[in-house]
Design an enzyme around this catalytic site. Sequence first.
Site, PDB file in Angstrom:
ATOM      1  N   SER A  54      83.738  -3.187  53.182  1.00  0.00           N
ATOM      2  CA  SER A  54      83.875  -3.419  51.645  1.00  0.00           C
ATOM      3  C   SER A  54      82.469  -4.347  51.505  1.00  0.00           C
ATOM      4  CB  SER A  54      84.815  -3.997  51.129  1.00  0.00           C
ATOM      5  OG  SER A  54      85.068  -3.832  49.653  1.00  0.00           O
ATOM      6  N   GLU A  55      81.416  -3.659  50.603  1.00  0.00           N
ATOM      7  CA  GLU A  55      80.192  -4.315  50.563  1.00  0.00           C
ATOM      8  C   GLU A  55      80.133  -5.734  49.891  1.00  0.00           C
ATOM      9  OE1 GLU A  55      80.932  -1.541  49.290  1.00  0.00           O
ATOM     10  OE2 GLU A  55      80.105  -1.124  47.155  1.00  0.00           O
ATOM     11  N   ASN A  56      81.037  -6.117  49.466  1.00  0.00           N
ATOM     12  CA  ASN A  56      81.319  -7.579  48.875  1.00  0.00           C
ATOM     13  C   ASN A  56      81.203  -8.517  49.981  1.00  0.00           C
ATOM     14  OD1 ASN A  56      83.978  -6.497  49.024  1.00  0.00           O
ATOM     15  ND2 ASN A  56      84.849  -8.519  47.864  1.00  0.00           N
TER      16      ASN A  56
END
Lengths: 218, 232
Positions: A46-48
Site C-alpha cells: 500500500s503506497e502510503n
Amino acid sequence: MALTREQMAQRVARELKDGYYVNLGIGIPTLVANYVPEGMEVMLQSENGLLGMGEFPTEATIDADMINAGKQTVTARRGASIFDSAQSFAMIRGGHVDLTVLGAFEVDVQGNIASWMIPGKLVKGMGGAMDLVAGADNIIVTMTHASKDGESKLLPKCSLPLTGAGCIRKVLTDLAYLEIENGAFILRETAPGVSVEEIIEKTAGKLIVADDVKEMTF
Amino acid sequence: MAGLDKRVATYEEALAGLTDDMTVLAGGFGLCGIPENLIAEIKRRGVKGLTVVSNNCGVDGFGLGVLLEDRQIRKMVASYVGENAEFERQLLSGELEVELTPQGTLAEKMRAGGAGIPAFFTATGYGTPVAEGKEVREFNGRKYILEESITGDFAIVKGWKADHYGNVVYRNTAQNFNPLAATAGKITVVEVEEIVEPGVLLPSEIHTPGIYVDRVIVGTFEKRIEKRTVKA
C-alpha cells in the site's frame, strides 16, 4: 454475459504467483485480495508505506495510525513492514513490485493510459498512479470495455490527459482480457457468453483476435 | 531551550518565527499522522500567503482544511486534494493555486531537498501534463523528466515518541511523509504523543535523527479516522 466486479477480480487473481509483491488500486483491484489462491502467499503493498497489508480490523483492533492508500483502516499481516513515502515509492519506481493492478478511464494501442483527469471536471489529483504506471513492469488495467453510452474505452489514441505513456500491456475489461503489442490490442480471452463480434464492435483501437482466443470459465 | 535539548513548552514557541508568505512542509497522509496541533497553531497565528506542501489538504474543519477557512494558504502542492468543499470553491474561484504532483515525486522532492540534491530525473509523469515545461533526458533508452526538489521555511511533523535530543520514532502508517518533511525544513518542528527520557529510544530504532529537528513539543491528538472500515 459481461463479467461482474467479483469475476473481474477473480480473473486478475489468476495472474498472481506465489511470492509476489502486489500493489492493488482502489475499486475492483482491491477485491483481488479476496481471491488469492489457497496455499499461495503474496504480500500486498500500500503506497502510503505498508508492505504486507492484512484484513480490515475489528472494532476492538481499529487503529487510526494504520490505514491503506485508500485511507481505510487496515491491519498489518505477519511479515509486514512499514516505512516512509519515499521508501514506498522507491520500491514502486525501482521496479520491485511484481504486479500492479489499477483502474483507468481509457487505454490505447500504444499502451498509454488515462486515469486521473477529465478536462472541465474538478481535478483531484493523480495520487500515486503516475508513479505506479511508470515504475511497474507488470501492470493489469481493470475497466469496463465501454462507457455507459457505449463509447469504447480501448482507443487508437487516448483522448484524455495521460497518466503514463507506453506503459500498459495487459487490460482486463468486463468483456475480455487483452494484451497490447505492436500498436494493437490482442484479444486473448472473452467473458463467458460474450461474442468476439461484440468485442470487435466495442473496441475502437486496432484489434487482433488471437488464433487461440479462449472463453473464460469461473 | 539550550544546546541539544529541543523541547519547547508551548505551541506558540513551537512555531515562533513563522510569518506571512512562508513555505510550510507538512507530514501526513489523508488525516493519518498529521501535525494537528501545529496546524491549529498556524490558524491561531493568522499568517497568510502560505505555500503548503503536503500530500493532501485535510477535510472541511480538520487538518490543513482549517487553514482554508481564513484563506491562509495561497498555494498548495499536493498529490490528491478536493476532499473538502471549501478547497474546491477556492480552487474554482482562482483564490487558491494548486500544483498537483505525483505522490512518489512529491516524497522524493522532499527527500532530495533535505539531502542537498537540487533536482532528479524520474520516469514518473513523462508524456503527461506533469511533464510540461520540464527538461527531458534519455537514459538507457527510456525518457525521464527533471523534477526540482523542495525545501521549506518550516516543516511541521507528527511523531509518536521523541527524546530531548529530537530523535523521533513514528507509529505504524502515521510515518508516511513525516520523516521526509522533517529533513527538508529550515526549521523543523515535531509534535509527539510522548517525550521520553534520553536513552529510552534505541539508537538503532530512530526514524528521524535529532540533527534534523529544531523543536519538539508534546501534544494530545484527536486522530480522526477518514474511512473507518471494519471486518464484516
